[in-house]
Design a protein around this motif. Sequence first.
Motif, PDB file in Angstrom:
ATOM      1  N   THR A   1      36.821  86.771  34.642  1.00 26.84           N
ATOM      2  CA  THR A   1      35.468  87.344  34.616  1.00 26.84           C
ATOM      3  C   THR A   1      35.592  88.858  34.446  1.00 26.84           C
ATOM      4  O   THR A   1      36.114  89.327  33.443  1.00 26.84           O
ATOM      5  N   SER A   2      35.151  89.629  35.457  1.00 23.00           N
ATOM      6  CA  SER A   2      35.286  91.091  35.355  1.00 23.00           C
ATOM      7  C   SER A   2      36.446  91.611  36.182  1.00 23.00           C
ATOM      8  O   SER A   2      36.646  92.827  36.270  1.00 23.00           O
ATOM      9  N   LEU A   3      37.228  90.718  36.789  1.00 22.58           N
ATOM     10  CA  LEU A   3      38.276  91.125  37.724  1.00 22.58           C
ATOM     11  C   LEU A   3      39.647  91.131  37.050  1.00 22.58           C
ATOM     12  O   LEU A   3      40.049  90.149  36.412  1.00 22.58           O
TER      13      LEU A   3
ATOM     14  N   ASP B   1      55.625  97.679  41.382  1.00 23.28           N
ATOM     15  CA  ASP B   1      56.683  97.638  42.389  1.00 23.28           C
ATOM     16  C   ASP B   1      56.140  97.635  43.818  1.00 23.28           C
ATOM     17  O   ASP B   1      56.807  97.160  44.738  1.00 23.28           O
ATOM     18  N   MET B   2      54.952  98.181  44.018  1.00 26.00           N
ATOM     19  CA  MET B   2      54.412  98.327  45.358  1.00 26.00           C
ATOM     20  C   MET B   2      53.653  97.092  45.830  1.00 26.00           C
ATOM     21  O   MET B   2      53.606  96.803  47.023  1.00 26.00           O
ATOM     22  N   GLY B   3      53.033  96.369  44.902  1.00 16.74           N
ATOM     23  CA  GLY B   3      52.254  95.207  45.299  1.00 16.74           C
ATOM     24  C   GLY B   3      51.251  94.842  44.228  1.00 16.74           C
ATOM     25  O   GLY B   3      51.445  95.119  43.042  1.00 16.74           O
ATOM     26  N   VAL B   4      50.145  94.226  44.650  1.00 12.48           N
ATOM     27  CA  VAL B   4      49.121  93.730  43.729  1.00 12.48           C
ATOM     28  C   VAL B   4      47.826  94.496  43.962  1.00 12.48           C
ATOM     29  O   VAL B   4      47.406  94.699  45.116  1.00 12.48           O
ATOM     30  N   LYS B   5      47.196  94.909  42.867  1.00 12.57           N
ATOM     31  CA  LYS B   5      45.906  95.581  42.942  1.00 12.57           C
ATOM     32  C   LYS B   5      44.894  94.799  42.107  1.00 12.57           C
ATOM     33  O   LYS B   5      45.268  94.111  41.155  1.00 12.57           O
TER      34      LYS B   5
ATOM     35  N   ASP C   1      33.804  99.528  37.329  1.00 18.04           N
ATOM     36  CA  ASP C   1      34.795 100.603  37.194  1.00 18.04           C
ATOM     37  C   ASP C   1      35.282 101.062  38.563  1.00 18.04           C
ATOM     38  O   ASP C   1      35.296 102.237  38.889  1.00 18.04           O
ATOM     39  N   GLN C   2      35.691 100.089  39.394  1.00 19.74           N
ATOM     40  CA  GLN C   2      36.189 100.442  40.717  1.00 19.74           C
ATOM     41  C   GLN C   2      37.349  99.538  41.107  1.00 19.74           C
ATOM     42  O   GLN C   2      37.384  98.352  40.765  1.00 19.74           O
ATOM     43  N   ARG C   3      38.301 100.126  41.811  1.00 21.20           N
ATOM     44  CA  ARG C   3      39.409  99.358  42.341  1.00 21.20           C
ATOM     45  C   ARG C   3      38.966  98.699  43.634  1.00 21.20           C
ATOM     46  O   ARG C   3      38.377  99.340  44.509  1.00 21.20           O
ATOM     47  N   ILE C   4      39.283  97.421  43.774  1.00 20.38           N
ATOM     48  CA  ILE C   4      38.753  96.647  44.891  1.00 20.38           C
ATOM     49  C   ILE C   4      39.719  96.604  46.060  1.00 20.38           C
ATOM     50  O   ILE C   4      39.349  96.851  47.206  1.00 20.38           O
ATOM     51  N   THR C   5      40.982  96.290  45.773  1.00 20.56           N
ATOM     52  CA  THR C   5      41.886  96.037  46.891  1.00 20.56           C
ATOM     53  C   THR C   5      43.324  96.290  46.491  1.00 20.56           C
ATOM     54  O   THR C   5      43.673  96.377  45.295  1.00 20.56           O
ATOM     55  N   PHE C   6      44.167  96.412  47.497  1.00 14.52           N
ATOM     56  CA  PHE C   6      45.612  96.503  47.331  1.00 14.52           C
ATOM     57  C   PHE C   6      46.261  95.513  48.286  1.00 14.52           C
ATOM     58  O   PHE C   6      45.969  95.510  49.487  1.00 14.52           O
ATOM     59  N   ILE C   7      47.117  94.652  47.744  1.00 12.63           N
ATOM     60  CA  ILE C   7      47.827  93.662  48.548  1.00 12.63           C
ATOM     61  C   ILE C   7      49.305  94.020  48.485  1.00 12.63           C
ATOM     62  O   ILE C   7      49.927  93.928  47.418  1.00 12.63           O
TER      63      ILE C   7
END
Length: 640
Positions: A148-150, A156-160, A167-173
Motif C-alpha cells: 500500500t503506502s508503507l 545494518d541497524m535494523g528495520v524501518k 512522507d513520515q517515518r513510522i517506526t524503527f525495529i
Amino acid sequence: MGGSIPSLLSGDSASCIVVSERMIALGTHDGTVHILDFLGNQVKEFAAHSAAMNDLSFDIEGEYIGSCSDDGSVILHSLFTDEKLKFEYHHPMKAIALDPDYARKSSRRFVTGGLAGHLYLNTKKWLGYKDQVLHSGEGPIHAVKWRTSLIAWANDMGVKVYDAANDQRITFIERPRGSPHPEILLPHLVWQDDALLVIGWGTYVKIASIRSNLNKGANGTYKHVSMSNMNQVNIVTSFQTSCYISGIAPFGDSLVVLAYILGEEDGEKEFSCTIPSRQVCVLYSSEKAKFLVMVYTPYFEAFCAIISALSVSVPASLPIYLYGVTPFLTEATAMVTGNAQRPEVRIVSWNNDELATDALPVHGFEHYTTMDYSLAHAPFSSSSYARGQWAAGDEPIYYIDAKDHIAWLLQHGCHEKALAAVEAGQGRSELLDEVETRYLDHLIVERKYAEAASLCPKLLRGSPKAWERWVFHFAHLRQLPVLVPYMPTETPKLRDTAYEVALVALATNPGFYKDLVSTVKSWPRVIYSMLPVISAIEPQLNTSSMTDALKEALAELYVINGQYEKAFSLYADLTKPDIFDFIERHNLQNSIQEKVVPLMIVDCKQAVNLLLQNQDLITPYEVVSQLLNTRKKCDATAFS
C-alpha cells in the motif's frame, strides 16, 4: 523445475527470484531477466544489466518488472510494451520495490538501495524523474518491501518503516541482539497483509502490526483520516527459532520458514570431498505448498582438494578464512566448514509451535551456507487472501533459490565475470585474491602471457606482495619481459630486487632491447641498483648481441651510475646528436682522443672547433691520422 530452466541455467546461474500472480521472474548473474510461467517455460527475456542482479520486483498488476544490479543501475521493463527506463546510481544496488500501484499511477514510483547506504524514492515529476533520499548513514540497504503506502527496509541497524502517503517515518525495529552481521545472514522482510510486517533475521522472528492513518475509499484509492488517528506500531509476536532463517513467508495464519540447520558438534569432522558437479533444480511439493529449490556448485572445491591432499581433519568450530568468508561467530564459521544439515521447510505458528517439517533433498547441502538460499512466494489478491487466509481452492506456491555466483563463474571459466562481480562489491574484497590467482593461472596455462600481464594492474592493484609474487612467477616462466611495461614504480613501490630482475630479463632477451632503453629512461633512478643490470650487459660488449639499443641502454645505466666516460664512449659510437653537450656538461674533453671519427660524423664543424680547443690533448697530426685510417668508413663529402 523443468521447462526452460535447465537450458537457461546451463551457462549461467540464478541470483534472485520474484513471483507474481501470473508469472515468475528469474534474475541471473550475467544480468538477464527471464520471465517464466509456473511450469518454468520462458515467456520473455530482457538483457538488462552488465553485472549480477540482486533483486526483482513486480507491481501488483504484474505489468512491470524492476531490477537492480551490482553494476549500479536500476531498470524498469514493461512486460507488455517496449517501455524501458534505466537509472544509474553508481554503486551496487541490492534491493528494489516498485510502488504496488506503479502501473496505475502517473507518479511511477519505486524505492531502491544498496551498498552506499542510501534508500532512494524515485518519482516521476513534470520535468522528469527525481530521487528523494528517504534514509542513509546506517550501512547498506539489504532488503526493501512496499505494501500500500508503507515501505519497509532493513539496514545494518535494523528495520524501518516509512509512510509514503504522509512522507513520515513510522517506526524503527532494532536488529536482534546477538544476530550475525547482515553479510553473514541477510534479513528477510515480507508483508503478510496491509498491516502486518514479518521480519526474519538470524534465528529471530518478529511480526509488527502497523495501523496506518489512511483509509481505503470505495474506489480503491487511499484517503487521509484525522491526525488524531496517527500510525501505531505494535510487535504482536517475537520468538527465536532453533535454526537460521534463509527465507520466510506468510502461510495463512502461520509462517513458512526456510530453515538452515548446523550439524551436531561431534568433535573433529572429516571434510567431505563430494562436491556437486552441476546445478540442481527441483520442484518440491508438499500437501499444501510447492517450493522451487535451486542450488549451484559452491566455493569449496579447491579447499576440499587441499584438505583431501593433506589428509587433515577439520574441527567444525575451527575459525578459518575461506574465499573471503570471514567467520563472525562460531556458528557462522560452521556454515563455511561443510557442517550443515539438509535445509528444511517448516510451518510454525506465531507462538513458535512447529506444525509441519519437510527436509529438502538438496544435493551437496553440507557445503552451502544460509546466504546460498532464498525463498519467494506467490502473492494473493485481496479477495483470495483476505486477513492472511487463502480462499478455498487456492494453494500457495513458494520458491527457493540458491546462489554461489563467484565460485560458479570460476569453476566454469568465466573469470572476467567473476572479476566484475568482485569489483562490483558482490563478494568481499578478500575474494579478489582468489579471483586474481585463478584468472592469471588460467591465462598462463593457456600461454596467454601478454594478456595476463596486461590484466595485472587491474587484478593486483596496490598490493606490493601480490606484484612481487607475480614478477618472480613470470621470471620463472621466462616471460617477465611482457610484464615489465605494467610494473608499478610507486603506489605500490616494490622491492629493488623486483626491478633489477625485470631489467636483467630485458637485457638478456634481444627481442626486448628497445624496451630496456625506454624502461631505463622512464623508471625512477632510486628504485633499483644499476650494478646488477650493468653486470648483465657488459659481457655482451664486442659481441654480435651488442646492438645499438643495448649500447644505448648500457650508456643510460652508466650515466645513472655516474660513469660518464664509459657512457661517452658508447654515445660516441652511437653518434648521438647531443654528444657535444654531453662532453661539455661532464667535462669529458680528456675522453675525445679516440673518438675523432664519430665526432666528425655527428657534426664536422663542432668537432673541428672542439679539437682545436684541445690541441694539448690531441694534436692535429693525431686527428689526421685517425681520419685517414678510417677514410673508407667516412663520407668523403664530410671532409671536402
